[in-house]
Design an enzyme around this catalytic site. Sequence first.
Site, PDB file in Angstrom:
ATOM      1  N   HIS A 197      41.793  41.352  39.516  1.00 40.55           N
ATOM      2  CA  HIS A 197      42.555  41.421  38.263  1.00 40.55           C
ATOM      3  C   HIS A 197      43.904  40.752  38.478  1.00 40.55           C
ATOM      4  O   HIS A 197      44.668  41.132  39.370  1.00 40.55           O
ATOM      5  CB  HIS A 197      42.721  42.872  37.826  1.00 40.55           C
ATOM      6  CG  HIS A 197      41.426  43.523  37.443  1.00 40.55           C
ATOM      7  ND1 HIS A 197      41.096  44.809  37.796  1.00 40.55           N
ATOM      8  CD2 HIS A 197      40.367  43.036  36.750  1.00 40.55           C
ATOM      9  CE1 HIS A 197      39.896  45.105  37.324  1.00 40.55           C
ATOM     10  NE2 HIS A 197      39.431  44.042  36.684  1.00 40.55           N
ATOM     11  N   ARG A 199      46.946  40.503  37.198  1.00 40.44           N
ATOM     12  CA  ARG A 199      48.296  41.075  37.132  1.00 40.44           C
ATOM     13  C   ARG A 199      48.610  42.055  38.264  1.00 40.44           C
ATOM     14  O   ARG A 199      49.737  42.516  38.398  1.00 40.44           O
ATOM     15  CB  ARG A 199      48.474  41.778  35.789  1.00 40.44           C
ATOM     16  CG  ARG A 199      47.495  42.915  35.526  1.00 40.44           C
ATOM     17  CD  ARG A 199      47.509  43.311  34.070  1.00 40.44           C
ATOM     18  NE  ARG A 199      46.544  44.356  33.747  1.00 40.44           N
ATOM     19  CZ  ARG A 199      46.322  44.790  32.506  1.00 40.44           C
ATOM     20  NH1 ARG A 199      46.999  44.263  31.504  1.00 40.44           N
ATOM     21  NH2 ARG A 199      45.428  45.725  32.279  1.00 40.44           N
ATOM     22  N   GLU A 200      47.623  42.365  39.094  1.00 41.85           N
ATOM     23  CA  GLU A 200      47.796  43.353  40.158  1.00 41.85           C
ATOM     24  C   GLU A 200      48.293  42.660  41.426  1.00 41.85           C
ATOM     25  O   GLU A 200      47.584  42.535  42.420  1.00 41.85           O
ATOM     26  CB  GLU A 200      46.479  44.103  40.373  1.00 41.85           C
ATOM     27  CG  GLU A 200      46.044  44.847  39.112  1.00 41.85           C
ATOM     28  CD  GLU A 200      44.599  45.348  39.143  1.00 41.85           C
ATOM     29  OE1 GLU A 200      43.968  45.285  40.220  1.00 41.85           O
ATOM     30  OE2 GLU A 200      44.107  45.797  38.097  1.00 41.85           O
ATOM     31  N   ARG A 255      44.899  39.895  32.820  1.00 41.74           N
ATOM     32  CA  ARG A 255      43.974  40.636  33.682  1.00 41.74           C
ATOM     33  C   ARG A 255      42.718  39.851  34.056  1.00 41.74           C
ATOM     34  O   ARG A 255      42.267  39.870  35.205  1.00 41.74           O
ATOM     35  CB  ARG A 255      43.559  41.935  32.966  1.00 41.74           C
ATOM     36  CG  ARG A 255      42.410  42.721  33.607  1.00 41.74           C
ATOM     37  CD  ARG A 255      42.074  43.918  32.726  1.00 41.74           C
ATOM     38  NE  ARG A 255      40.813  44.568  33.076  1.00 41.74           N
ATOM     39  CZ  ARG A 255      40.711  45.605  33.898  1.00 41.74           C
ATOM     40  NH1 ARG A 255      41.782  46.095  34.496  1.00 41.74           N
ATOM     41  NH2 ARG A 255      39.531  46.155  34.136  1.00 41.74           N
ATOM     42  N   ARG A 273      33.632  43.605  35.928  1.00 43.30           N
ATOM     43  CA  ARG A 273      32.578  44.124  35.050  1.00 43.30           C
ATOM     44  C   ARG A 273      31.440  43.110  34.937  1.00 43.30           C
ATOM     45  O   ARG A 273      30.522  43.284  34.148  1.00 43.30           O
ATOM     46  CB  ARG A 273      33.129  44.409  33.638  1.00 43.30           C
ATOM     47  CG  ARG A 273      34.236  45.432  33.555  1.00 43.30           C
ATOM     48  CD  ARG A 273      33.775  46.834  33.872  1.00 43.30           C
ATOM     49  NE  ARG A 273      34.830  47.816  33.622  1.00 43.30           N
ATOM     50  CZ  ARG A 273      35.811  48.097  34.464  1.00 43.30           C
ATOM     51  NH1 ARG A 273      35.898  47.446  35.621  1.00 43.30           N
ATOM     52  NH2 ARG A 273      36.723  49.016  34.166  1.00 43.30           N
ATOM     53  N   HIS A 325      42.988  46.826  44.486  1.00 40.45           N
ATOM     54  CA  HIS A 325      43.441  46.818  43.102  1.00 40.45           C
ATOM     55  C   HIS A 325      44.765  47.572  42.999  1.00 40.45           C
ATOM     56  O   HIS A 325      45.284  48.071  43.977  1.00 40.45           O
ATOM     57  CB  HIS A 325      42.401  47.497  42.199  1.00 40.45           C
ATOM     58  CG  HIS A 325      41.063  46.851  42.212  1.00 40.45           C
ATOM     59  ND1 HIS A 325      40.570  46.120  41.151  1.00 40.45           N
ATOM     60  CD2 HIS A 325      40.084  46.818  43.149  1.00 40.45           C
ATOM     61  CE1 HIS A 325      39.355  45.675  41.435  1.00 40.45           C
ATOM     62  NE2 HIS A 325      39.047  46.083  42.648  1.00 40.45           N
ATOM     63  N   ALA A 326      45.266  47.695  41.779  1.00 37.77           N
ATOM     64  CA  ALA A 326      46.440  48.516  41.492  1.00 37.77           C
ATOM     65  C   ALA A 326      46.396  48.850  39.998  1.00 37.77           C
ATOM     66  O   ALA A 326      45.869  48.069  39.199  1.00 37.77           O
ATOM     67  CB  ALA A 326      47.733  47.760  41.827  1.00 37.77           C
ATOM     68  N   TYR A 377      37.012  56.811  36.571  1.00 34.79           N
ATOM     69  CA  TYR A 377      36.200  56.878  35.360  1.00 34.79           C
ATOM     70  C   TYR A 377      34.925  56.080  35.584  1.00 34.79           C
ATOM     71  O   TYR A 377      34.802  55.332  36.560  1.00 34.79           O
ATOM     72  CB  TYR A 377      36.949  56.343  34.129  1.00 34.79           C
ATOM     73  CG  TYR A 377      37.730  55.068  34.344  1.00 34.79           C
ATOM     74  CD1 TYR A 377      37.097  53.863  34.654  1.00 34.79           C
ATOM     75  CD2 TYR A 377      39.126  55.049  34.221  1.00 34.79           C
ATOM     76  CE1 TYR A 377      37.808  52.694  34.840  1.00 34.79           C
ATOM     77  CE2 TYR A 377      39.854  53.879  34.413  1.00 34.79           C
ATOM     78  CZ  TYR A 377      39.184  52.712  34.721  1.00 34.79           C
ATOM     79  OH  TYR A 377      39.892  51.550  34.915  1.00 34.79           O
ATOM     80  N   GLU A 399      43.012  51.595  44.992  1.00 32.46           N
ATOM     81  CA  GLU A 399      43.993  51.449  43.910  1.00 32.46           C
ATOM     82  C   GLU A 399      45.347  51.743  44.549  1.00 32.46           C
ATOM     83  O   GLU A 399      45.671  52.902  44.835  1.00 32.46           O
ATOM     84  CB  GLU A 399      43.707  52.416  42.765  1.00 32.46           C
ATOM     85  CG  GLU A 399      42.430  52.134  41.985  1.00 32.46           C
ATOM     86  CD  GLU A 399      42.558  50.963  41.027  1.00 32.46           C
ATOM     87  OE1 GLU A 399      43.702  50.506  40.804  1.00 32.46           O
ATOM     88  OE2 GLU A 399      41.522  50.519  40.494  1.00 32.46           O
TER      89      GLU A 399
END
Length: 438
Positions: A197, A199-200, A255, A273, A325-326, A377, A399
């Site tokens: 992603h 922006r991380e 993202r 995804r 990730h973050a 989730y 994360e």
Amino acid sequence: MKFPGKPRSRTAAFLPLFLLSLKILQPGHSHLYGNRYAGDKVIRLIPNTEEEANALKKIYHQLKVDLWQPSSISYVSKGAVTDVHILQNGSQALLAFLQEANIQYKILIEDLQNTLEKASSLRTQRNRRYLSGHNYEVYHSLEEIQNWMHHLNKTHSGLIHMFSIGRSYEGRPLFVLKLGRRSRTYKRAVWIDCGIHAREWIGPAFCQWFVKEALLTYRSDPTMRKMLNHLYFYVMPVFNVDGYHFSWTNDRFWRKTRSRNSMFHCRGVDANRNWKVKWCDEGASMHPCDDTYCGPFPESEPEVKAVATFLRKHRKHIRAYLSFHAYAQMLLYPYSYKYATIPNFSCVESAAYKAVNALQSVYGVQYRYGPASTTLYVSSGSSMDWAYKNGIPYTFAFELRDTGHFGFLLPEMLIKPTCTETMLAVKNITMHLLKKCP
């Protein structure tokens, strides 16, 4: 935590814990990102009931917003941590709603543009001190990271081999560093990727830190020496190269990838995804404008296709898959797409437990750990689940810091402590897989 503002009413709890970036137009002099975030504020709110969460879902569709956490509005529920970036056209409506509903809030960032400008200025100053080398305590652009990779390939040829596994949608090379002591004997391997992603930014910063630490401590640290003597590490500092570049030049909070969809004006696919494991099921969207868009078909993104092809080709000797990730401060393992226990749960759970304890031992930072579906989730089509389903027994997703105070704007002064503690966790997982546990 106490929040300033009006007395709390029943409707005041309307929203789950929230970070909202509000656009209040003010004159600006900087041209960073075209001054697009001038006057943005970061605001936190707290909810109470499912009724309030449902009200949020309704107003969400009336406003132009960018969800930071969770990644989909469908995840919003009572007590859920929810961070939202309110875009330019949604601020007035949201402010009016907050006042009418008598919702309390706390301003965490007074002006988002100023925060970005200050961070950029500090990075420039720090890099001036490192003209002869690579500063690992600042964030780096894609060009800087790839130049760094080329440099290491030339100067550390005994431990590093750089290669490309393909090209991105926009034609950028997808570089990987193979790290480890060369040996004719069979060696197992660990795959590490960062920046799925865009922006991380702390993800790519950690990948660079990991390589740096491996090279610096190979001779002095028995654990690192054992890791590099017995294993290869395939390190991909920036997975989503197009999106990462775009997050530096156009939209700091982008993202997805940057692929085009002929039927919609919206660009990009969520690269986490897009994998062929319960593709486009729960936790993924079929709409190209959503941040969790699963793509037109599995592995539609050339970046995902390239990594999946490489992992399939080498899955017999790749024993661990680590993706960074973050943000949330979590260590996750399969499954993400369903509530179920993995067959080698005891081994993976033990590795995760020891890893978060090692991480906490440095600065006292606490990470939650467990199956992604219950700890974070449910989400389908993730790289972690795909890697596990394709025969890689140890698959984890980190994360990294923090839990929402800075969010995607983790200050550069926190790069070193974040990476230092994460190194201990990664070393713990690596040493765990070197043991007999399958």
